[in-house]
Scaffold this motif. Sequence first.
Motif, PDB file in Angstrom:
ATOM      1  N   GLY A 205      30.724  62.376  11.195  1.00 13.73           N
ATOM      2  CA  GLY A 205      31.359  62.718  12.468  1.00 13.73           C
ATOM      3  C   GLY A 205      31.457  61.623  13.487  1.00 13.73           C
ATOM      4  O   GLY A 205      31.871  61.896  14.633  1.00 13.73           O
ATOM      5  N   VAL A 206      31.112  60.370  13.149  1.00 21.73           N
ATOM      6  CA  VAL A 206      31.236  59.323  14.156  1.00 21.73           C
ATOM      7  C   VAL A 206      32.716  59.089  14.472  1.00 21.73           C
ATOM      8  O   VAL A 206      33.596  59.300  13.634  1.00 21.73           O
ATOM      9  N   ASP A 207      32.955  58.630  15.685  1.00 20.84           N
ATOM     10  CA  ASP A 207      34.330  58.465  16.179  1.00 20.84           C
ATOM     11  C   ASP A 207      34.818  57.031  16.123  1.00 20.84           C
ATOM     12  O   ASP A 207      35.956  56.752  16.520  1.00 20.84           O
ATOM     13  N   GLY A 208      33.990  56.135  15.634  1.00 24.20           N
ATOM     14  CA  GLY A 208      34.433  54.765  15.521  1.00 24.20           C
ATOM     15  C   GLY A 208      33.265  53.813  15.386  1.00 24.20           C
ATOM     16  O   GLY A 208      32.095  54.215  15.360  1.00 24.20           O
ATOM     17  N   PHE A 209      33.600  52.535  15.303  1.00 22.28           N
ATOM     18  CA  PHE A 209      32.613  51.498  15.061  1.00 22.28           C
ATOM     19  C   PHE A 209      32.797  50.331  16.023  1.00 22.28           C
ATOM     20  O   PHE A 209      33.917  49.947  16.355  1.00 22.28           O
ATOM     21  N   ARG A 210      31.677  49.751  16.422  1.00 17.33           N
ATOM     22  CA  ARG A 210      31.661  48.433  17.050  1.00 17.33           C
ATOM     23  C   ARG A 210      31.200  47.482  15.948  1.00 17.33           C
ATOM     24  O   ARG A 210      30.129  47.640  15.373  1.00 17.33           O
ATOM     25  N   MET A 211      32.030  46.495  15.637  1.00 18.57           N
ATOM     26  CA  MET A 211      31.806  45.613  14.498  1.00 18.57           C
ATOM     27  C   MET A 211      31.069  44.367  14.971  1.00 18.57           C
ATOM     28  O   MET A 211      31.613  43.531  15.684  1.00 18.57           O
ATOM     29  N   ASP A 212      29.823  44.246  14.563  1.00 18.69           N
ATOM     30  CA  ASP A 212      28.969  43.167  15.031  1.00 18.69           C
ATOM     31  C   ASP A 212      29.318  41.850  14.337  1.00 18.69           C
ATOM     32  O   ASP A 212      29.442  41.795  13.109  1.00 18.69           O
ATOM     33  N   ALA A 213      29.462  40.786  15.121  1.00 10.38           N
ATOM     34  CA  ALA A 213      29.579  39.410  14.607  1.00 10.38           C
ATOM     35  C   ALA A 213      30.543  39.308  13.429  1.00 10.38           C
ATOM     36  O   ALA A 213      30.283  38.600  12.464  1.00 10.38           O
ATOM     37  N   ILE A 214      31.671  40.012  13.528  1.00 12.30           N
ATOM     38  CA  ILE A 214      32.566  40.105  12.371  1.00 12.30           C
ATOM     39  C   ILE A 214      33.183  38.759  12.016  1.00 12.30           C
ATOM     40  O   ILE A 214      33.554  38.530  10.860  1.00 12.30           O
ATOM     41  N   ASN A 215      33.282  37.843  12.957  1.00 13.79           N
ATOM     42  CA  ASN A 215      33.851  36.531  12.623  1.00 13.79           C
ATOM     43  C   ASN A 215      32.881  35.661  11.813  1.00 13.79           C
ATOM     44  O   ASN A 215      33.264  34.602  11.320  1.00 13.79           O
ATOM     45  N   PHE A 216      31.648  36.128  11.638  1.00 14.31           N
ATOM     46  CA  PHE A 216      30.695  35.458  10.753  1.00 14.31           C
ATOM     47  C   PHE A 216      30.738  36.008   9.322  1.00 14.31           C
ATOM     48  O   PHE A 216      29.945  35.598   8.481  1.00 14.31           O
ATOM     49  N   SER A 217      31.633  36.939   9.044  1.00 12.35           N
ATOM     50  CA  SER A 217      31.543  37.673   7.778  1.00 12.35           C
ATOM     51  C   SER A 217      32.032  36.897   6.563  1.00 12.35           C
ATOM     52  O   SER A 217      31.762  37.294   5.444  1.00 12.35           O
ATOM     53  N   MET A 218      32.779  35.811   6.748  1.00 12.09           N
ATOM     54  CA  MET A 218      33.233  35.005   5.614  1.00 12.09           C
ATOM     55  C   MET A 218      33.117  33.530   5.944  1.00 12.09           C
ATOM     56  O   MET A 218      33.380  33.102   7.073  1.00 12.09           O
ATOM     57  N   HIS A 219      32.778  32.766   4.939  1.00 10.35           N
ATOM     58  CA  HIS A 219      32.542  31.336   5.066  1.00 10.35           C
ATOM     59  C   HIS A 219      33.522  30.567   4.181  1.00 10.35           C
ATOM     60  O   HIS A 219      34.246  31.152   3.367  1.00 10.35           O
TER      61      HIS A 219
END
Length: 543
Positions: A205-219
Amino acid sequence: MNQQLAHVDRPRLTREWWRGATIYQIYPRSFADSNGDGIGDLPGITARLDHVASLGVDAVWLSPFFPSPMADFGYDVSDYCDVDPIFGTLDDFDALIERGHALGLKIIIDQVYSHTSDAHAWFQESRADRANAKADWYVWADAKPDGSPPSNWQSVFGGPAWTWDARRGQYYMHNFLSSQPQLNVHNPDVQDALLATARFWLDRGVDGFRMDAINFSMHDPALTDNPPAPPSNTPRTRPFDFQLHVHNQSHADIPRFIARIRALLDSYGNRFTVAEIGGADNDHEMKAFTADGRHFDSAYGFDFLYARQLTPGLVREATERWPDQPGLGWPSWAFSNHDAPRAVSRWAAPEDRDGYARLTMLLLLSLRGDVFIYQGEELGLSQVEIGFDDLKDPEAIANWPLTLNRDGARTPLPWCAVSPGLGFSSGKPWLPLGDDHAALTISAQDGDPESMLAFTRTLVALRNDSDALLLGAMRVIEASDQMLVFDRSVAGETMLCVFNLGEKPVRWAPAEPARWQIVAQVGTVDDWALGRFSGYVARTIDQ
């Protein structure tokens, strides 16, 4: 001039619930403790959600509450699909969702997709050897011939971004603590696993996400060395500050993964995603990560979170990067959060903090985009000075005393001056309470129409009542040394927003002054003359 206009009935524009939303951030460890262990928890949040709803906000963002060794206080996740026992149970989370929705609040939770804890089962399997099913789920690399790390990349928290693991005979990468190994999000199996965790919470039932440090997700898979950063007047307190981070983060394939996340959320309907995107040159990423309605809905950077001063030029520069044009994402703004010293302490002397807290709340709630209120901001809480012996933040401990202290913004929320722990907990709070916070408790302010709390409620109600403030274009009219003037407008409604951010009185009158009536103000405004640290929002009388 300070008379407020009554509610104006007019046809309202249709909008997604999140567009122009006011979102309240809860840091679970410090919001409300239900069991006396000194640490806030989910039942404590559920019991106190009435306070959040009373502000008139649209949604709550919950910082991590997942199982974790708490080396980085929940941002080192050891199980994406459960609740850490210090915060409660999945049943407690379900009860929070039910109560929030009953109060008309959307619930947004953090998702941490760039790294896990080294205690996560995925990493335990991955590090066992080089041939297991999850061997490529994290970023592993051989040593250079001399035994040194594979690249010169540095960790945000200090030291190399590589740690040797004897079992694999390789280094693993970590952009943060060595106990936060980097996921290999290039791997489609890792992406599928992360999407499955998102689906788990969406189904609850969550209504959305805050995506933490997403620009660190790929190198950069080639592990190319980062170039040195050019000379700067900004103090450098960590090895991380001496590099341009062009290879250990911000890979061009990240938007493709984001599009997969967006497709999943769209299948649930009426959901929201906002990305945290840090870095000195993050504008390109923010645009790419929110482009064309197929990526995240919104993003926020650190324009204001670490700014040492609030200036008209800063506001102009930050907001004009997000014009109202097709294909461009929707901005979000925060002046304070759990990672940054509280704005009122960064931007105002102690004797000016009450008025400045009101001024910045008026400005925040006038901006085009979504706005985030960090718990306690509605009370005017200041940053707490934390002694070294009481520090919990690993970054502050490692870089003492130069690094900004996150613990001082994470101290418990004060509920009642006459209760133990200011009503936060019947036990010893996990961080010290602020010496001046007893005078700013929710119980002390709740019935006072002149309080910061009452002012915040008034401003949120004004924003909710105005399509111009929720959705209107923003046009900066003046951004001088002291004066910031802009308007927000949609067809049939214009709001004029005027701020004196300096210490000297200034006179600034709008064209055709008789057409305007002030609907909210802070400080001294007399015959269009603004005292120091003053501001107002005005609406034309004929609207």
